[in-house]
Design a protein around this motif. Structure first.
Motif, PDB file in Angstrom:
ATOM      1  N   MET A   1      54.822  -0.504  35.173  1.00 45.27           N
ATOM      2  CA  MET A   1      55.270  -1.458  36.166  1.00 45.27           C
ATOM      3  C   MET A   1      55.306  -0.774  37.531  1.00 45.27           C
ATOM      4  O   MET A   1      55.895   0.289  37.691  1.00 45.27           O
ATOM      5  CB  MET A   1      56.660  -1.950  35.762  1.00 45.27           C
ATOM      6  CG  MET A   1      57.331  -2.805  36.760  1.00 45.27           C
ATOM      7  SD  MET A   1      57.078  -4.504  36.336  1.00 45.27           S
ATOM      8  CE  MET A   1      57.755  -5.282  37.754  1.00 45.27           C
ATOM      9  N   ILE A   2      54.648  -1.373  38.469  1.00 48.16           N
ATOM     10  CA  ILE A   2      54.610  -0.852  39.836  1.00 48.16           C
ATOM     11  C   ILE A   2      55.833  -1.396  40.583  1.00 48.16           C
ATOM     12  O   ILE A   2      56.052  -2.611  40.614  1.00 48.16           O
ATOM     13  CB  ILE A   2      53.319  -1.300  40.555  1.00 48.16           C
ATOM     14  CG1 ILE A   2      52.080  -0.927  39.756  1.00 48.16           C
ATOM     15  CG2 ILE A   2      53.262  -0.731  41.954  1.00 48.16           C
ATOM     16  CD1 ILE A   2      51.868   0.534  39.586  1.00 48.16           C
ATOM     17  N   PRO A   3      56.644  -0.529  41.206  1.00 46.92           N
ATOM     18  CA  PRO A   3      57.817  -1.029  41.933  1.00 46.92           C
ATOM     19  C   PRO A   3      57.410  -1.884  43.136  1.00 46.92           C
ATOM     20  O   PRO A   3      56.475  -1.541  43.881  1.00 46.92           O
ATOM     21  CB  PRO A   3      58.542   0.236  42.393  1.00 46.92           C
ATOM     22  CG  PRO A   3      57.746   1.388  41.932  1.00 46.92           C
ATOM     23  CD  PRO A   3      56.553   0.907  41.208  1.00 46.92           C
ATOM     24  N   ARG A   4      58.092  -2.997  43.286  1.00 43.59           N
ATOM     25  CA  ARG A   4      57.775  -3.921  44.379  1.00 43.59           C
ATOM     26  C   ARG A   4      57.904  -3.274  45.770  1.00 43.59           C
ATOM     27  O   ARG A   4      57.077  -3.549  46.641  1.00 43.59           O
ATOM     28  CB  ARG A   4      58.655  -5.153  44.262  1.00 43.59           C
ATOM     29  CG  ARG A   4      58.291  -6.225  45.249  1.00 43.59           C
ATOM     30  CD  ARG A   4      59.005  -7.522  44.939  1.00 43.59           C
ATOM     31  NE  ARG A   4      58.809  -8.507  45.955  1.00 43.59           N
ATOM     32  CZ  ARG A   4      57.774  -9.324  46.008  1.00 43.59           C
ATOM     33  NH1 ARG A   4      56.862  -9.264  45.073  1.00 43.59           N
ATOM     34  NH2 ARG A   4      57.646 -10.203  46.974  1.00 43.59           N
ATOM     35  N   PRO A   5      58.904  -2.429  46.035  1.00 46.00           N
ATOM     36  CA  PRO A   5      58.973  -1.800  47.367  1.00 46.00           C
ATOM     37  C   PRO A   5      57.732  -0.969  47.703  1.00 46.00           C
ATOM     38  O   PRO A   5      57.331  -0.894  48.862  1.00 46.00           O
ATOM     39  CB  PRO A   5      60.219  -0.924  47.294  1.00 46.00           C
ATOM     40  CG  PRO A   5      61.064  -1.558  46.253  1.00 46.00           C
ATOM     41  CD  PRO A   5      60.116  -2.126  45.246  1.00 46.00           C
ATOM     42  N   LEU A   6      57.122  -0.353  46.694  1.00 50.46           N
ATOM     43  CA  LEU A   6      55.893   0.401  46.947  1.00 50.46           C
ATOM     44  C   LEU A   6      54.765  -0.524  47.393  1.00 50.46           C
ATOM     45  O   LEU A   6      54.028  -0.214  48.334  1.00 50.46           O
ATOM     46  CB  LEU A   6      55.483   1.180  45.698  1.00 50.46           C
ATOM     47  CG  LEU A   6      54.165   1.941  45.793  1.00 50.46           C
ATOM     48  CD1 LEU A   6      54.262   3.030  46.847  1.00 50.46           C
ATOM     49  CD2 LEU A   6      53.783   2.509  44.458  1.00 50.46           C
ATOM     50  N   LEU A   7      54.643  -1.669  46.726  1.00 48.82           N
ATOM     51  CA  LEU A   7      53.617  -2.636  47.124  1.00 48.82           C
ATOM     52  C   LEU A   7      53.873  -3.167  48.529  1.00 48.82           C
ATOM     53  O   LEU A   7      52.934  -3.359  49.306  1.00 48.82           O
ATOM     54  CB  LEU A   7      53.561  -3.792  46.122  1.00 48.82           C
ATOM     55  CG  LEU A   7      53.024  -3.462  44.741  1.00 48.82           C
ATOM     56  CD1 LEU A   7      53.140  -4.675  43.837  1.00 48.82           C
ATOM     57  CD2 LEU A   7      51.595  -2.988  44.815  1.00 48.82           C
ATOM     58  N   VAL A   8      55.132  -3.394  48.863  1.00 47.40           N
ATOM     59  CA  VAL A   8      55.472  -3.891  50.208  1.00 47.40           C
ATOM     60  C   VAL A   8      55.075  -2.872  51.269  1.00 47.40           C
ATOM     61  O   VAL A   8      54.486  -3.225  52.298  1.00 47.40           O
ATOM     62  CB  VAL A   8      56.978  -4.221  50.288  1.00 47.40           C
ATOM     63  CG1 VAL A   8      57.411  -4.491  51.720  1.00 47.40           C
ATOM     64  CG2 VAL A   8      57.308  -5.411  49.395  1.00 47.40           C
ATOM     65  N   VAL A   9      55.350  -1.608  51.006  1.00 50.09           N
ATOM     66  CA  VAL A   9      54.983  -0.551  51.968  1.00 50.09           C
ATOM     67  C   VAL A   9      53.468  -0.472  52.125  1.00 50.09           C
ATOM     68  O   VAL A   9      52.949  -0.384  53.248  1.00 50.09           O
ATOM     69  CB  VAL A   9      55.566   0.810  51.518  1.00 50.09           C
ATOM     70  CG1 VAL A   9      54.969   1.946  52.319  1.00 50.09           C
ATOM     71  CG2 VAL A   9      57.069   0.805  51.648  1.00 50.09           C
ATOM     72  N   LEU A  10      52.744  -0.522  51.014  1.00 48.60           N
ATOM     73  CA  LEU A  10      51.284  -0.428  51.083  1.00 48.60           C
ATOM     74  C   LEU A  10      50.674  -1.621  51.821  1.00 48.60           C
ATOM     75  O   LEU A  10      49.742  -1.465  52.608  1.00 48.60           O
ATOM     76  CB  LEU A  10      50.693  -0.324  49.670  1.00 48.60           C
ATOM     77  CG  LEU A  10      50.960   0.989  48.935  1.00 48.60           C
ATOM     78  CD1 LEU A  10      50.445   0.898  47.507  1.00 48.60           C
ATOM     79  CD2 LEU A  10      50.335   2.160  49.656  1.00 48.60           C
ATOM     80  N   VAL A  11      51.209  -2.813  51.580  1.00 42.16           N
ATOM     81  CA  VAL A  11      50.673  -4.015  52.240  1.00 42.16           C
ATOM     82  C   VAL A  11      50.974  -3.980  53.736  1.00 42.16           C
ATOM     83  O   VAL A  11      50.112  -4.313  54.560  1.00 42.16           O
ATOM     84  CB  VAL A  11      51.237  -5.291  51.589  1.00 42.16           C
ATOM     85  CG1 VAL A  11      50.954  -6.519  52.425  1.00 42.16           C
ATOM     86  CG2 VAL A  11      50.663  -5.459  50.190  1.00 42.16           C
ATOM     87  N   HIS A  12      52.175  -3.578  54.119  1.00 36.56           N
ATOM     88  CA  HIS A  12      52.517  -3.542  55.536  1.00 36.56           C
ATOM     89  C   HIS A  12      51.817  -2.403  56.278  1.00 36.56           C
ATOM     90  O   HIS A  12      51.626  -2.475  57.494  1.00 36.56           O
ATOM     91  CB  HIS A  12      54.028  -3.434  55.713  1.00 36.56           C
ATOM     92  CG  HIS A  12      54.745  -4.720  55.473  1.00 36.56           C
ATOM     93  ND1 HIS A  12      55.343  -5.014  54.285  1.00 36.56           N
ATOM     94  CD2 HIS A  12      54.924  -5.803  56.262  1.00 36.56           C
ATOM     95  CE1 HIS A  12      55.881  -6.211  54.353  1.00 36.56           C
ATOM     96  NE2 HIS A  12      55.628  -6.724  55.546  1.00 36.56           N
TER      97      HIS A  12
ATOM     98  N   ALA B   1      44.457   0.098  43.501  1.00 36.43           N
ATOM     99  CA  ALA B   1      44.832   0.635  42.197  1.00 36.43           C
ATOM    100  C   ALA B   1      46.163   0.058  41.733  1.00 36.43           C
ATOM    101  O   ALA B   1      46.318  -0.307  40.555  1.00 36.43           O
ATOM    102  CB  ALA B   1      44.913   2.154  42.260  1.00 36.43           C
ATOM    103  N   ALA B   2      47.139  -0.052  42.622  1.00 40.35           N
ATOM    104  CA  ALA B   2      48.450  -0.575  42.245  1.00 40.35           C
ATOM    105  C   ALA B   2      48.362  -2.039  41.826  1.00 40.35           C
ATOM    106  O   ALA B   2      48.970  -2.446  40.831  1.00 40.35           O
ATOM    107  CB  ALA B   2      49.434  -0.415  43.405  1.00 40.35           C
TER     108      ALA B   2
END
Length: 82
Positions: free
Chosen positions: A1-12, A63-64
């Protein structure tokens, strides 16, 4: 499971790094036109760093999101292969 805060940082980070690259490259061209070779060189390499970080960020995001898609269960699947 990929943590949502990591995805938010990558998208922003994608638009921030993209804009940083454009602004630094434009400032480098402006400094070159004004005759400041040292400033243009520094700004150019700052833009290259932003570009490298942009590519790394895009690859990590790809990848995420791919791992997140593989981790998600299919509710229509009953355990048998198609």
């Amino acid at each position: 499971m990929i943590p949502r805060p990591l995805l938010v940082v990558l998208v922003h980070a994608l638009p921030i790094l993209g804009l940083s690259f454009g602004v630094l490259l434009g400032a480098s061209s402006l400094a070159q036109g004004l005759g400041d070779a040292g400033g243009a060189w520094g700004l150019f390499w700052g833009a290259m760093v932003a570009l490298i970080l942009l590519v790394i960020d895009a690859l990590l995001l790809l990848a995420a999101l791919g791992l997140a898609a593989l981790d998600k269960e299919d509710p229509n699947r009953d355990g048998r292969e198609p």
